[in-house]
Write a protein that holds these residues in place. Structure first.
Motif: not given
Length: 248
Positions: A231-232, A234-236, A239, A242-243, A246
């Motif tokens: 997951v980490y 994936e966020h990197k 990004p 996920f933005t 949100e």
């Protein structure tokens, strides 16, 4: 509420394990499990077994990713490859991985290579199917727009198809991470009984539920951390995905 739920579960576990609530099972309370966990960590038993187990788990996981992701990509972009591979993918995915164990023993024996292949088998299809679905779900409008601007084949793959499919690819990697941990233990219990599987088997043979639960909890922690690492990553890597969520 989550914290209160965990506390209530621990109190119930302690009550059952210490005999305050009588049940016809052998169940060490959490206080004994913690003591046992500290002991097997301090003497190196758990960490040594964990290190050896992680080697074949990571090897199988990486090999599965390196094969499943490109294959899923080509299946999604080529109708001929998809038609050719679909019967084998459906058959393999429908068969319980544990059913392959006799064949794995014949092919690879009982040791490291066999355990790697077991992990590979249990991870491969999740990664492949998610990659295939990710590429297949990309709107053709994106491809048409790129083509209208004279994008080369490589630019189309790198700037359109790959970024759009990454959320699905990472979903497959997360699912594969959980299955890799399960495969690691299945391989160590049903092939040569070694590492964490040997600790579980020895504790079960002598009815030491405190050690069994301590090892199981350690395996659970490894599984959670492995998935959180994906997951980490994936966020990197994506990004913007996920933005966008949100913002929505």
């Amino acid at each position: 509420m989550s914290a209160l739920s965990v506390i209530a579960g621990l109190l119930l576990w302690q009550a059952i394990g210490s005999g305050i609530i009588s049940l016809p099972i052998t169940f060490a309370p959490p206080t004994e499990v913690v003591v046992e966990w500290v002991e097997i960590v301090a003497d190196g038993t758990l960490l040594g077994a964990m290190f050896n187990s992680l080697q074949h788990m990571l090897a199988g996981y990486v090999i599965a990713a390196l094969i499943a992701i490109p294959l899923g990509f080509f299946m999604a972009r080529s109708q001929i490859i998809e038609w050719a591979m679909n019967p084998f993918i459906d058959a393999g995915y429908s068969t319980p991985a544990i059913a392959y164990i006799p064949l794995i023993i014949v092919w690879f024996g009982l040791h490291f290579e066999a355990r790697v292949f077991m992990v590979f088998t249990m991870c491969f299809f999740e990664m492949l199917i998610n990659t295939h679905q990710g590429i297949s779900s990309i709107a053709e409008d994106y491809v048409d727009v790129a083509s209208s601007f004279d994008a080369s084949w490589m630019e189309l793959q790198r700037k359109v198809l790959l970024p759009a499919s990454l959320p699905h690819i990472f979903a497959g990697l997360r699912l594969g991470a959980g299955r890799a941990v399960r495969a690691m233990i299945v391989a160590e219990l049903f092939l040569a009984i070694v590492n964490l599987g040997a600790l579980l088997e020895a504790a079960g043979r002598t009815y030491e539920t405190d050690q069994m639960i301590a090892v199981i909890i350690s395996i659970t922690i490894v599984g959670v951390l492995f998935q959180q690492f994906v997951v980490y990553a994936e966020h990197k890597v994506i990004p913007w995905h996920f933005t966008g969520e949100e913002g929505h």
